[in-house]
Design an enzyme around this catalytic site. Structure first.
Site, short mmCIF file in Angstrom:
data_model
loop_
_atom_site.label_atom_id
_atom_site.label_comp_id
_atom_site.label_asym_id
_atom_site.label_seq_id
_atom_site.Cartn_x
_atom_site.Cartn_y
_atom_site.Cartn_z
N TYR A 56 0.83 -1.20 0.00
CA TYR A 56 0.00 0.00 0.00
C TYR A 56 0.87 1.26 0.00
O TYR A 56 1.42 1.66 1.03
CB TYR A 56 -0.93 0.02 1.22
CG TYR A 56 -1.83 -1.18 1.35
CD1 TYR A 56 -2.22 -1.94 0.23
CD2 TYR A 56 -2.32 -1.58 2.59
CE1 TYR A 56 -3.05 -3.04 0.37
CE2 TYR A 56 -3.16 -2.68 2.73
CZ TYR A 56 -3.50 -3.41 1.61
OH TYR A 56 -4.33 -4.50 1.75
N HIS A 148 0.09 -12.28 1.46
CA HIS A 148 -0.67 -11.31 0.68
C HIS A 148 -0.75 -11.73 -0.79
O HIS A 148 0.26 -11.77 -1.49
CB HIS A 148 0.00 -9.94 0.78
CG HIS A 148 -0.88 -8.80 0.39
ND1 HIS A 148 -0.43 -7.50 0.29
CD2 HIS A 148 -2.21 -8.75 0.09
CE1 HIS A 148 -1.42 -6.70 -0.05
NE2 HIS A 148 -2.51 -7.44 -0.18
#
Length: 329
Positions: A56, A148
């Site tokens: 992110y 992830h």
């Protein structure tokens, strides 16, 4: 705000959790003070579970979240981040400012591309990623670590990355481990074939998509594991269904828009805003421990907390089921 514990880990999470992709400049730049105010608003609303990832904003989300939480009592909140992408500095020629670099919008983040992502689900990659995250966060520990998006890296994720997480949990370095994905199938495999405490499933248990109810959620309930649900608005359509709204990060087609509008009509007949129904829906399944809401401003997280507090009558769910708009849970 009520909290529950993840699986058998004893790790507490609040029903509403804060997704920090937005403060990593997801799609648009967010001023530092706005990002900090969003985390403060979440705290004031009773949120005590915060989720981030190196992906992110190329570490920006972790840096901002850590700075916003650093002065809070460390035992007073739960923090998760993710592994699978290593951030490596981009070699630069000259000494110009970072904002002279290309942006990272190809990956969805309005931030200078100071680093590149390298997929790495090796055991060494897991440890390096956690060490890097701790430096960016400026905190003494991470409570939950997710693999992830291992969609295209399943063999290495199961063979190397997941056992590395198990060792870290056994050492006490982290409290809970699992995987976070935008699909339900491989997450069900994690629950079936590993000793994961929790999985984070985005967009697959919503008013428009209940694929997680087929295997993932029943399996989690049967094995005493927990599920965190993200993407309850399916990237925007369930927040405000109208032409041009996005569904799973693309413009919604006419068919899915029409279905969202039908769902909205039902919720409004019962005096419930669509956003409130979208946030409440995942909790109909007992395996769901928390709903993760991405926010980049105080208003967004304050609105989510207010919507989650709206009572939803059982008759609303019954009507949605009778009209074939949601599956029975």
């Amino acid at each position: 705000m009520l909290s529950t514990e993840l699986g058998r880990s004893g790790c507490p999470v609040t029903g509403l959790s804060f997704g920090a992709a937005g403060i990593g400049n997801l799609y648009r730049a967010v001023p530092e003070e706005t990002a900090a105010a969003a985390v403060d608003a979440a705290w004031d609303a009773g949120v005590r579970y915060f989720d981030t990832a190196p992906h992110y904003g190329l570490g920006l989300s972790e840096r901002r979240l850590g700075a916003a939480l650093r002065e809070r009592p460390r035992d007073g909140f739960t923090l998760s981040t993710k592994v699978g992408r290593i951030l490596e500095p981009v070699e630069r020629h000259g000494d110009g400012p970072a904002d002279d670099l290309a942006d990272d919008l190809a990956h969805g983040f309005a931030t200078p591309a100071t680093h590149r992502r390298r997929w790495d689900f090796s055991a060494d990659g897991v440890r390096r990623s956690i060490e890097d995250s701790l430096r960016r966060l400026g905190l003494d520990r991470i409570d939950i670590v997710y693999l992830h998006d291992p969609d295209d890296h399943a063999e290495q994720a199961f063979r190397e990355a997941y056992p590395a997480l198990e060792r870290l949990r056994a050492e006490g370095t982290v409290r809970a481990i699992g995987a976070g994905m935008n699909q339900a199938g491989m997450l069900a495999r994690f629950l079936r074939d590993t000793d994961a405490d929790v999985v984070l499933c985005a967009g697959r248990f919503t008013l428009l998509d209940q694929r997680a109810a087929q295997q993932l959620l029943p399996l989690a309930a049967a094995r005493g594991r927990s599920v965190v649900i993200g993407g309850v608005f399916n990237s925007g359509l369930l927040a405000d269904p109208k032409p041009g709204a996005t569904y799973d990060y693309r413009p919604a087609d006419a068919r899915v828009l029409e279905r969202a509008l039908r769902v909205k009509a039902v919720t409004e007949r019962h005096g419930v805003p669509l956003r409130a129904a979208a946030l409440a829906f995942p909790f109909r399944h007992p395996a769901v421990a928390s709903v993760l809401v991405g926010a980049c401003s105080p208003y967004e997280i304050e609105d989510a907390a207010a919507m989650l507090a709206v009572p939803v009558p059982e008759e609303l769910w019954t009507e949605l089921e009778e009209e074939g708009l949601v599956q029975p849970v």
